[in-house]
Write an enzyme that holds these catalytic residues in place. Sequence first.
Site, PDB file in Angstrom:
ATOM      1  NE  ARG A 181      -3.614  -0.053   2.880  1.00 48.22           N
ATOM      2  CZ  ARG A 181      -4.523  -0.224   2.992  1.00 48.22           C
ATOM      3  NH1 ARG A 181      -5.599  -1.118   2.201  1.00 48.22           N
ATOM      4  NH2 ARG A 181      -5.230   0.753   2.831  1.00 48.22           N
ATOM      5  CD1 TRP A 225       2.416   6.469   1.432  1.00 44.86           C
ATOM      6  CD2 TRP A 225       0.893   8.097   1.923  1.00 44.86           C
ATOM      7  NE1 TRP A 225       2.378   7.314  -0.041  1.00 44.86           N
ATOM      8  CE2 TRP A 225       1.416   8.349  -0.127  1.00 44.86           C
ATOM      9  CE3 TRP A 225       0.069   9.296   1.881  1.00 44.86           C
ATOM     10  CZ2 TRP A 225       1.359   9.580  -0.630  1.00 44.86           C
ATOM     11  CZ3 TRP A 225      -0.233  10.003   0.821  1.00 44.86           C
ATOM     12  CH2 TRP A 225      -0.340  10.196  -0.287  1.00 44.86           C
ATOM     13  N   GLY A 233      -6.679   8.330   7.426  1.00 47.92           N
ATOM     14  CA  GLY A 233      -7.490   8.707   7.347  1.00 47.92           C
ATOM     15  C   GLY A 233      -7.138  10.328   7.820  1.00 47.92           C
ATOM     16  CD  GLU A 235       1.684   3.818 -11.157  1.00 50.78           C
ATOM     17  OE1 GLU A 235       1.000   3.355 -12.284  1.00 50.78           O
ATOM     18  OE2 GLU A 235       1.436   4.373  -9.948  1.00 50.78           O
ATOM     19  CE  LYS A 244      -3.544  -1.813  -6.511  1.00 46.61           C
ATOM     20  NZ  LYS A 244      -3.113  -2.354  -7.959  1.00 46.61           N
TER      21      LYS A 244
END
Length: 597
Positions: free
Chosen positions: A27, A74, A99, A476, A592
């Site tokens: 992810r 992240w 979030g 990417e 992801k």
Amino acid sequence: MCGIVGAIADGDAIPFLMKGLSRLEYRGYDSAGVALLSEGTIERRRAKGDLSALRELLRRNPPRGAIGIGHTRWATHGAPSEKNAHPHIVGETAIVHNGIIENGGALKNALREKGAIFTSQTDSEVIAHLFHAFLADGLAAEDAFAKTLESLEGAFAIAALTCSAPNSLFAAARRSPLVIGRGGAGVYVASDALALAAEAESLIHLEDGERARLTREGFSILNAEGRAVKRVPKKMALQSEEASKGGRRFFMEKEIYETPEAAARALAVPIGEEDGFSAARMRDARQIFFLGCGSAFYAGLAASCWMEKLAGVSARAEIASEFRHRGAALSKRDLAVFVSQSGETADTLSALRHCEREGVPTLALVNVVESTMARLADWTLSIGAGPEIGVASTKTLICQMILLARLALSVAKPAEAKEAREDLSSLPRKLQEALALSEALRAMAKDYLAPSDYVLYLGRGAGYAVALEGALKCKEIAYIPSDGAPAGEMKHGPIALIQEKTPVVVVAPYDRLFPKMLSNMEEIAARGGYLCLLTDAEGAAASKDLTRASVALPAAGEIGAPILHALAAQMLAYHCAVALKHNPDRPRNLAKSVTVE
Ligand code: AGP
């Protein structure tokens, strides 16, 4: 995007937490941490960088405990660092969060006025402070957790521990996914079922606004109003071997080679009259909107070409993050089609909620059938691609394009449909043949793209969507600056970038537009550009004096060629990344599923 794992295990929770976090690495993240609750204390280990840094900390000084939470972060608020890494601990509480807490600033100020001392730059830390404060006010752990959630605005998935409830783990989800799992050796929570692939035998996805309390015996779920919710667990569909690379070097390579079988599944997905969706909804629509982000948007762009060309239905593709703010003129007679592999992309979800508010019927094409998007849309079609771990979408894009092509064919004019249907049905075989061209694509990548500091991709019609996809993949995973442009636009600007040896990837099947593509190629060659052509046998023959390299894919018609060429463009980027010694599974800064706007 961030990843959450939690466990109440028989024995030590650390092995599960680390295995779960390693399955969530795909992810994308830049720091990680764990916290263990044992004998009335919470021990934490956090590290910047990848999981190897955290593993070293655990090796040197392993915390113990049967109850624990873990997180891969992240960075959104605050740079990647140990102090910004989760879990955040305040007093006797520890939390991990996915979030964005939209009122985080206001909460932080209010808490500071009451003496709270913040040690990180994150919005997430306010959750730990609130939980601690409500416990300090004397609330029972479950009530303190509920009051904490009520104070938060924005999207979140949270797992939390407190010494005040030494046998429990708390979890909550609001517009960010969280699953609860049960297995023979424990009870688990994770932001992605993949993290539980080997341990859990059954799963429950928390719905928006729900919270849960987990103990070794099981779990209880309450809805946003605080009422107990009974949910039937679903059998874990994912086997741990699907989470492995199947002997390939990278997940991306494995998933590229899974494309033909995934395409066969996509061709078999029922598009019927079930639960009210029917072809008539598309045929009678005033306007069909195809909405998505990144590669999913490109699939929608190709679909808009097919829907208009084959079915004569007005259709447009929109970037989901733009659509909601653009003030599009919408009607209840429209149809909004949402394309999303994860079904959790925040911008696409916001566009879906916008359409719902406007009364526009919504159809979701997703790869994760339990995703938020699948639950929110009026109708859902699974693209049937199977789990995709690589950050770069490969087989899922191909399956999205196939499902969208089938939707267009379901309302196509008979004259257009017959040949196109044959082209689609032969795709799994032709995709297999395209895979056999890997060596030619690898040579094109190694000789022309990898050495370059810029690549231009050109296409027309649905081939323009393929050009965009090729340029995105090149950016990417190979980190080569690249643009995708409509070939007809080349002379309106991009041609200024063509110098001696500039590689230009031209997506051009030998069709009615090929003569125009040939003119573009002449103009590029005249300026020293190196033409790398994705075409078919006739196209390769007709342009052999112009091209530096060409790959002749099987002829596949108006609807099949763009799908085949998209696979070739993905393989080209993969080979570029490998030639440049990048890890295509974990491209820098990318995730992801982008679950924040
Ligand atoms: C494509 O290689 C990227 N992974 C990205 O553009 C992706 O397609 C986009 O983020 C949309 O994700 P979704 O399909 O899960 O909504």
